[in-house]
Design a protein around this motif. Structure first.
Motif, mmCIF file in Angstrom:
data_model
loop_
_atom_site.group_PDB
_atom_site.id
_atom_site.type_symbol
_atom_site.label_atom_id
_atom_site.label_comp_id
_atom_site.label_asym_id
_atom_site.label_seq_id
_atom_site.Cartn_x
_atom_site.Cartn_y
_atom_site.Cartn_z
ATOM 1 N N UNK A 72 0.615 -1.288 0.458
ATOM 2 C CA UNK A 72 0.437 0.068 0.027
ATOM 3 C C UNK A 72 1.096 1.381 0.119
ATOM 4 N N UNK A 73 0.109 2.868 -0.357
ATOM 5 C CA UNK A 73 0.755 3.756 -0.594
ATOM 6 C C UNK A 73 -0.021 3.642 1.078
ATOM 7 N N UNK A 74 0.989 5.346 1.493
ATOM 8 C CA UNK A 74 0.908 5.881 2.727
ATOM 9 C C UNK A 74 0.064 7.996 2.129
ATOM 10 N N UNK A 75 -0.979 7.902 2.166
ATOM 11 C CA UNK A 75 -1.725 8.792 1.521
ATOM 12 C C UNK A 75 -1.455 10.587 1.419
ATOM 13 N N UNK A 76 -0.629 10.208 2.755
ATOM 14 C CA UNK A 76 0.252 11.749 3.632
ATOM 15 C C UNK A 76 1.305 11.720 2.488
ATOM 16 N N UNK A 77 1.766 11.148 2.996
ATOM 17 C CA UNK A 77 3.899 11.341 2.625
ATOM 18 C C UNK A 77 4.193 10.303 1.062
ATOM 19 N N UNK A 78 3.088 9.323 0.606
ATOM 20 C CA UNK A 78 3.503 9.295 -0.539
ATOM 21 C C UNK A 78 4.299 7.615 -0.718
ATOM 22 N N UNK A 79 4.365 7.498 0.390
ATOM 23 C CA UNK A 79 5.672 6.648 0.526
ATOM 24 C C UNK A 79 5.191 5.426 0.562
ATOM 25 N N UNK A 80 5.705 4.240 0.324
ATOM 26 C CA UNK A 80 5.518 2.686 0.820
ATOM 27 C C UNK A 80 4.971 2.550 1.914
ATOM 28 N N UNK A 81 3.685 2.093 2.088
ATOM 29 C CA UNK A 81 4.002 1.408 3.260
ATOM 30 C C UNK A 81 3.338 0.185 3.335
ATOM 31 N N UNK A 82 4.218 -1.396 4.197
ATOM 32 C CA UNK A 82 4.227 -2.231 4.027
ATOM 33 C C UNK A 82 3.403 -2.926 5.150
ATOM 34 N N UNK A 83 2.268 -3.969 5.287
ATOM 35 C CA UNK A 83 2.171 -4.531 6.157
ATOM 36 C C UNK A 83 2.929 -5.029 6.979
ATOM 37 N N UNK A 84 2.483 -6.171 7.811
ATOM 38 C CA UNK A 84 3.525 -7.480 8.167
ATOM 39 C C UNK A 84 3.199 -8.631 7.156
ATOM 40 N N UNK A 85 1.824 -9.100 6.964
ATOM 41 C CA UNK A 85 2.138 -9.621 5.539
ATOM 42 C C UNK A 85 2.851 -9.507 4.730
ATOM 43 N N UNK A 86 2.857 -8.432 4.209
ATOM 44 C CA UNK A 86 3.312 -8.652 3.122
ATOM 45 C C UNK A 86 5.443 -8.187 3.330
ATOM 46 N N UNK A 87 5.714 -7.812 4.339
ATOM 47 C CA UNK A 87 7.041 -7.947 4.943
ATOM 48 C C UNK A 87 7.757 -9.260 5.080
ATOM 49 N N UNK A 88 6.462 -10.218 5.984
ATOM 50 C CA UNK A 88 7.047 -11.416 5.497
ATOM 51 C C UNK A 88 7.060 -11.850 4.195
ATOM 52 N N UNK A 89 6.102 -11.831 3.586
ATOM 53 C CA UNK A 89 5.954 -12.295 2.857
ATOM 54 C C UNK A 89 7.659 -12.608 1.900
ATOM 55 N N UNK A 90 7.883 -10.885 1.620
ATOM 56 C CA UNK A 90 9.329 -11.123 1.589
ATOM 57 C C UNK A 90 10.621 -10.841 2.018
#
Length: 168
Positions: A72-90
């Protein structure tokens, strides 16, 4: 190094250093036991009497939904925001890639191996049989004539149900 600790504490045993296959087997066993499995079950979209439901358990006439985690993307900063599930998969994919020379499996094959690691040999064999059978059953549902569609959907449901019950 701290005083009193023998230098041998951090070295390999004498018999393992002379036999590379023993060291490789030890490393492979450690990897198989130490890495947590990231088991992602398929998600099914079921329609019954005009009502739609989503479940990890199959139903007759279910459609399999792609529910892989997304970034996902953070709407305020425009930076990538990864949840724990995505981090774990990576992390798991990077780990599988790092040990691919030892295991000979890509990230997807390794994820399946981890998920099935504790199954009995008979269940592993049945999972492998279902791996080969499910794509053909899906195609038969898509290509079935109107009078054969119900039976094709029931056959697909039974195979999916067995796959789910075995935790393949």
């Amino acid at each position: 190094m701290a005083e009193g600790l023998p230098m041998r504490l951090f070295s390999t045993p004498r018999h393992a250093s002379h036999c590379p296959s023993t060291r490789s087997l030890l490393l492979l066993a450690l990897v198989c036991c130490a890495a947590p499995a990231f088991a992602q079950k398929p998600v099914y979209r079921c329609e019954t009497a005009g009502r739609v439901s989503y479940s990890d358990a199959p139903c007759v006439g279910a459609t399999e939904i792609d529910a892989t985690p997304t970034q996902g993307m953070d709407k305020m900063t425009g930076k990538s925001r990864k949840g724990q599930d995505v981090q774990r998969a990576e992390r798991n994919a990077a780990f599988a890639e790092a040990i691919q020379p030892l295991t000979g499996m890509n990230a997807d094959e390794y994820r399946v191996h981890q998920r099935r690691f504790k199954l009995s040999p008979a269940d592993k064999l049945e999972c492998a049989r279902l791996d080969n059978r499910l794509p053909g059953l899906k195609k038969s549902v898509q290509a079935a004539a109107a009078n054969d569609l119900a039976q094709a959907e029931v056959d697909l449901y039974k195979a999916r149900k067995r796959f789910n019950d075995l935790n393949c």
